[in-house]
Structures are given as structure tokens and as C-alpha cells.
Design a protein around this motif. Structure first.
Motif, short mmCIF file in Angstrom:
data_model
loop_
_atom_site.label_atom_id
_atom_site.label_comp_id
_atom_site.label_asym_id
_atom_site.label_seq_id
_atom_site.Cartn_x
_atom_site.Cartn_y
_atom_site.Cartn_z
N HIS A 97 0.84 -1.20 0.00
CA HIS A 97 0.00 0.00 0.00
C HIS A 97 0.88 1.25 0.00
O HIS A 97 0.94 2.01 0.97
CB HIS A 97 -0.92 -0.02 1.22
N VAL A 98 1.57 1.46 -1.10
CA VAL A 98 2.57 2.52 -1.19
C VAL A 98 1.95 3.90 -1.02
O VAL A 98 2.44 4.74 -0.25
CB VAL A 98 3.32 2.45 -2.55
N GLU A 99 0.84 4.17 -1.71
CA GLU A 99 0.22 5.49 -1.66
C GLU A 99 -0.33 5.79 -0.28
O GLU A 99 -0.18 6.90 0.24
CB GLU A 99 -0.90 5.58 -2.71
N LEU A 100 -0.97 4.79 0.33
CA LEU A 100 -1.53 5.00 1.67
C LEU A 100 -0.42 5.22 2.69
O LEU A 100 -0.55 6.06 3.59
CB LEU A 100 -2.40 3.79 2.07
N THR A 101 0.67 4.48 2.57
CA THR A 101 1.82 4.65 3.47
C THR A 101 2.37 6.08 3.38
O THR A 101 2.64 6.72 4.40
CB THR A 101 2.94 3.64 3.13
N ALA A 102 2.51 6.58 2.15
CA ALA A 102 3.01 7.94 1.95
C ALA A 102 2.07 8.96 2.56
O ALA A 102 2.51 9.95 3.17
CB ALA A 102 3.20 8.21 0.46
N GLU A 103 0.76 8.74 2.43
CA GLU A 103 -0.23 9.66 2.99
C GLU A 103 -0.18 9.66 4.51
O GLU A 103 -0.28 10.71 5.17
CB GLU A 103 -1.62 9.27 2.49
N ILE A 104 -0.01 8.47 5.10
CA ILE A 104 0.08 8.36 6.56
C ILE A 104 1.30 9.11 7.08
O ILE A 104 1.22 9.86 8.07
CB ILE A 104 0.12 6.87 6.97
N ARG A 105 2.43 8.92 6.44
CA ARG A 105 3.66 9.61 6.87
C ARG A 105 3.50 11.14 6.74
O ARG A 105 3.96 11.89 7.60
CB ARG A 105 4.84 9.13 6.02
N LYS A 106 2.87 11.57 5.67
CA LYS A 106 2.67 13.00 5.44
C LYS A 106 1.79 13.61 6.52
O LYS A 106 2.10 14.68 7.07
CB LYS A 106 2.05 13.21 4.05
N ILE A 107 0.70 12.94 6.85
CA ILE A 107 -0.23 13.44 7.88
C ILE A 107 0.44 13.41 9.25
O ILE A 107 0.27 14.33 10.06
CB ILE A 107 -1.52 12.59 7.89
N ALA A 108 1.22 12.36 9.52
CA ALA A 108 1.88 12.22 10.82
C ALA A 108 2.78 13.40 11.13
O ALA A 108 2.86 13.86 12.28
CB ALA A 108 2.67 10.91 10.88
#
Length: 289
Positions: free
Chosen positions: A211-222
Motif C-alpha cells: 500500500h505505497v500510496e496509503l503509506t506515503a499519505e500516513i507519513r505526510k499526515i503524521a
């Protein structure tokens, strides 16, 4: 409307459509002397039973978490997908067997008007495929994706039948078995679609993290949460239409345990607020160097 209810309505739409098409194809094939249409009707009938399985799976997967299933019942969805793939393989094998039997036995050629029936069916199945596939992407549902590819495989067999009947009708004597050969070609496409459906569902059961896109979104929000300096490990598991996340976050190593605990809860709440598809979110606090 909740995701599960929307998914269930989509499957019911597929069931009604497949049941109606199975009847139309069988009658057209019987009275129009086209085995390709009869074989197509067999697949549509099996699709109805497959849709029932998907419906059962979606209803079970929508159950809330309980003591024995703290992560919910979402894993039921890919398991049902395996059964749907099994139905597709059965329909492919049935079509192949009956096509071979029919090729070996002389029979009258198909009627011209069956081409009109098939043309209408192809258009309808492609529209159904696009609509259900869009729903599966929106809801991130593997079983709905399998349901969508049921429509596409049905459209493919209908296209093959169309060209087979076309050759049989205009080729005349000696070309009567053309629609049976067309049905065999369609079997290959169905088996290929089986793999396309099976592979992602297997990855979901095996907790494959792609889940590359979701992982990137999670890191960005964090990184927008006060106190979070960076993120380290981020593991994601999909269960039905829900994603469970384990995230390691770095904070100032001089903070108290309570302060680190508050940042973890703030991070957890922020992720769930911005990404409603998340289920369990486990935050592990690491001291920053």
C-alpha cells in the motif's frame, strides 16, 4: 449510506442482472441453435451463485469487532473471493467441455438474430463491469472487484460468441462449429481473469504490504502532528474495506512518558480523522536521537 450497505446494494444489482441475462441467453441459444449462447447462459447462472457468496461474505465482513475477532471480520471478504474464483474456473471448465463435445457432434448453424441479442448483452455487461469496478475502487473491496470481473468475463465470452456466430452465419455450411471454437477462446480469457482476481485477494489474506500510496499519505499526515519529528516503520494490513496500521513515530527523547502518550493519541486521532478507511491504529513512540 455506509460502505457495507453500498457494497451489498451493488451485489444485489449484479445478481438481478445476471439472473435475467442467464434466462435471455439460454432461450436465445436454445431457439437460435447457438451453443455459445447456451454456454454463456451457464456462466451467467454460475455468476448468480457467485454473487450470493459475495453477498454473504460482505454481510459477514461488516460485523463489528468482538472478543474473538478484535480486528473485525474483514478477512471473510478475500476468502469469499477465493470461492468466487472457484466458480469462475468451474464455469470455464464447463464451457470448455461442452464446446469440445459440441465440436465433435454435427449440429445446425446458429440463427442470424442471435447476433442482435449478443450485441445488446455485450453493451449491458460492459456497462455493468465499469459501474461495479468503480464501486470496488471507491470502497476498496476485493470481493466487489471480483464481482466486477465477473461482468467483464461474461462480456468477453459474449464477444467471442458474437464473432463465432458471425463466422458460422456468413461462412455457411462447414462453419457451424465456429461459435463453439469461439467459446473455447473465451475460456482462456476467463482463466486469465481468475488470476487477476485471485492474486490481490491472496495478498490480502497473507497481509502483503503493498500500500505505497496509503503509506506515503500516513507519513505526510503524521508530520503535521505537533511533537512528531519523523516516522520510521509503517506496517499496513488490509481486512475487507478497512486498513489496520502499525506506525513508529520519533519524538523528543527528553519528553515525559505522559507527554509521549499524549502525542501518540493525538497522532492516532489525526490519522483516523483524515483517513476514515483506517481501523486499528497502533502508535509506537521512539526517542529521537
Amino acid at each position: 449510506m455506509s460502505k457495507s450497505k453500498l457494497a451489498i446494494r451493488t451485489v444485489i444489482f449484479s445478481m438481478i442482472g445476471n439472473a435475467a441475462l442467464a434466462a435471455i441467453k439460454f432461450l436465445a441459444g436454445f431457439f437460435g441453435n447457438s451453443f455459445a449462447l447456451i454456454a454463456d447462459s451457464i456462466e451467467s447462472l454460475l455468476d448468480v451463485f457467485a454473487s450470493i457468496l459475495v453477498l454473504i461474505g460482505l454481510r459477514y465482513a461488516a460485523r463489528p469487532a468482538d472478543e474473538n475477532h478484535p480486528y473485525g471480520h474483514g478477512k471473510a471478504e478475500p476468502l469469499i473471493t477465493f470461492l468466487v474464483v472457484g466458480f469462475l474456473i468451474i464455469s470455464a471448465a464447463t464451457i470448455a467441455y461442452q464446446s469440445i463435445q459440441n465440436i465433435q457432434s454435427p449440429h445446425p448453424g446458429p440463427k442470424n438474430w442471435t447476433l442482435l441479442v449478443l450485441g445488446a448483452i455485450i453493451i449491458w455487461k460492459e456497462i455493468s463491469f465499469q459501474w461495479v469496478l468503480a464501486r470496488s475502487k471507491k470502497l476498496k473491496s476485493s470481493s466487489l472487484k471480483a464481482e466486477a470481473w465477473h461482468h467483464r468475463s461474461d462480456a468477453i465470452t459474449s464477444v467471442a460468441a458474437f464473432f463465432g456466430i458471425l463466422v458460422a452465419v456468413f461462412g455457411g455450411e462447414g462453419y457451424e462449429a465456429a461459435d463453439d471454437y469461439a467459446a473455447l477462446v473465451a475460456v482462456g480469457f476467463i482463466l486469465y481473469n481468475c488470476y487477476r482476481i485471485f492474486r490481490p485477494a491472496l495478498g490480502e489474506v497473507m497481509d502483503e504490504d503493498n500500500h505505497v500510496e496509503l503509506t506515503a499519505e500516513i507519513r505526510k499526515i503524521a508530520l503535521t502532528v505537533h511533537g512528531v519529528q519523523e516516522t520510521e516503520k509503517c506496517y499496513i494490513r488490509k481486512a475487507g474495506m478497512i486498513y489496520h496500521v502499525d506506525l513508529h513515530a520519533h519524538v523528543d527523547g527528553e519528553l515525559t512518558v505522559r507527554e509521549g502518550h499524549d502525542i501518540a493519541h493525538d497522532l492516532q486521532d489525526t490519522l483516523r480523522r483524515n483517513l476514515p478507511e483506517l481501523g486499528h491504529v497502533l502508535i509506537h513512540i521512539e526517542p529521537s536521537e
